[in-house]
Write a protein that holds these residues in place. Sequence first.
Motif: not given
Ligand code: COA
Length: 474
Positions: A62, A66-67, A183, A189, A191-192, A238-239, A242, A245, A286, A289-290, A400
């Motif tokens: 999920a 979803r996240g 990645y 990264g 799963y993106t 990652g954070k 975001n 962005y 990306p 959700r973003m 980026s």
């Molecule tokens: N069910 C539903 N949602 C869930 C969940 C679950 N069991 N567990 C976590 N989530 C949600 C989190 O709450 C969060 O949502 P929110 O922002 O509404 O709180 C979302 O999933 C993402 O999870 P989070 O743990 O915050 O992030 P992550 O560590 O998985 O990292 C990225 C996400 C995108 C930062 C990471 O995949 C990444 O670095 N990607 C490559 C860089 C990128 O794409 N950057 C974007 C800008 S260019």
Amino acid sequence: MSRLSGDTATGKSSKRSTSTGKSSENALRRETVGIDDISVYIPKLYLPVTGEFAASRGIDPAKLTRGIGIERMAVPDVHEDAATMAAMSLLELMRRANLKPEEIGKIYVGTESAVDEAKALGTYVIGMLEQVYGAGSFQDCATVEFKSACIGTTQALEALSYWAAAEEEDKVGVVIASDVAKYPLRSAGEYTQGAGSVSLLVKKNPRLIALEGIFGSFTRDENDFFRPLGATTAVVNGKHSNQCYLDAMQGAFDAFAAKARRKGVIVPKEGECVTDFFSHLLFHIPYPRMVEYASAAIFEHYWQGQARWKEVEAEIGAEPKPGDYESPDKFQAAKSDYSRQFAKSKHFLDAFKSKVLDTTSISRLVGNIYTGSIYLGLASLIEQERVKSGDRLCFGAYGSGCSALVFSGLVQSDAASVPKRDLFQRLERRTQIPLADYERLHEGLKEKSIIAPSQEFALTEIDHQGYRHYGWIG
Ligand code: COA
């Protein structure tokens, strides 16, 4: 591009719009320039992110669906790279538009997965296309590569639109986006990821979208995402990426809104704001959700101070005020929390569902294709028949490093005459691969293609000097 706004650029009356599809006053311009057609190439292999992948990484499925908003990631086979995918989407574009090589004046390629540190990706693409159209058939065509992370294709589109406006020999231009988003295994990264290519036919009097000639930019030096020379996977904070962005998108949006107002193209009246003027907003994707984060930030920013904000406050309470908090940090934390509440509000979710959500449908099934993602969003809207003549679209590209570019376009009256691509059906016909195959492909450990190439371009050899050879496999 068109300096016309509203109905004039759609070929209707010279009254101009003050909100989507209506009319308003503005300067006249002779010809429009924009996107005439679009083609998409996605590799035939995919990995579902639920099931085996989620289990092996210890992630709740999920969270991913979803996240993050992702269900499947496209995976390139052994014989595929950014050059073959670009050649495939260009070939499809040429066949769709019945385009001859000598009609193409420029091919601008946006990529951050270049196969060479020096030689332009477009030259490999031309080499491949000449195997179909004949040796020398593209010799009058110029090509150049645009590298600027995920914004490269949009920078290319802007540059090509100026060329197309000035072109006097009726030649057309093509912008190609092609990338493998990659990645390290088991990183956040992972799963993106995704892969694919989009080609855009850019010309005068386009059938799909006339650009309005207003580009709002934002640039700042950041280390949110980069790929050191020689590395095959990106380094990402990652954070931080975001946040970069969101900051850049806001900056570019403000620049766009100010320019659109100065030009008299979008002039909000009492009770209106700039986002009201768009039927759809397409943001860089990306991961799906973003786009939700970006829309929430943009809508919150422009709706504040409007009459409708009272209704938002009735739903989620009043905004935090600095004086109510003991420290700036606590105030910031309260503001962030308030923004999260806004992102869950009915007002926002209604706007998001009607103006943004459908741009992400294909990305959910493909993953990130970096610089082409925003145009995958456009294809997604078109394939779902969500755009109609007279709609004004807003594009918000992000790269980026970091920069953003916001621009607008008007859906043309001929848009419905452009044949569909059956993209969703094509994506359903792909082959699912097991996790072990995905990991071997990712690490470059597979020597033979999982699906032997047929009727497609393929990387056939990397010779002793490192030169890459490509061929059309019939
Ligand atoms: N069910 C539903 N949602 C869930 C969940 C679950 N069991 N567990 C976590 N989530 C949600 C989190 O709450 C969060 O949502 P929110 O922002 O509404 O709180 C979302 O999933 C993402 O999870 P989070 O743990 O915050 O992030 P992550 O560590 O998985 O990292 C990225 C996400 C995108 C930062 C990471 O995949 C990444 O670095 N990607 C490559 C860089 C990128 O794409 N950057 C974007 C800008 S260019």
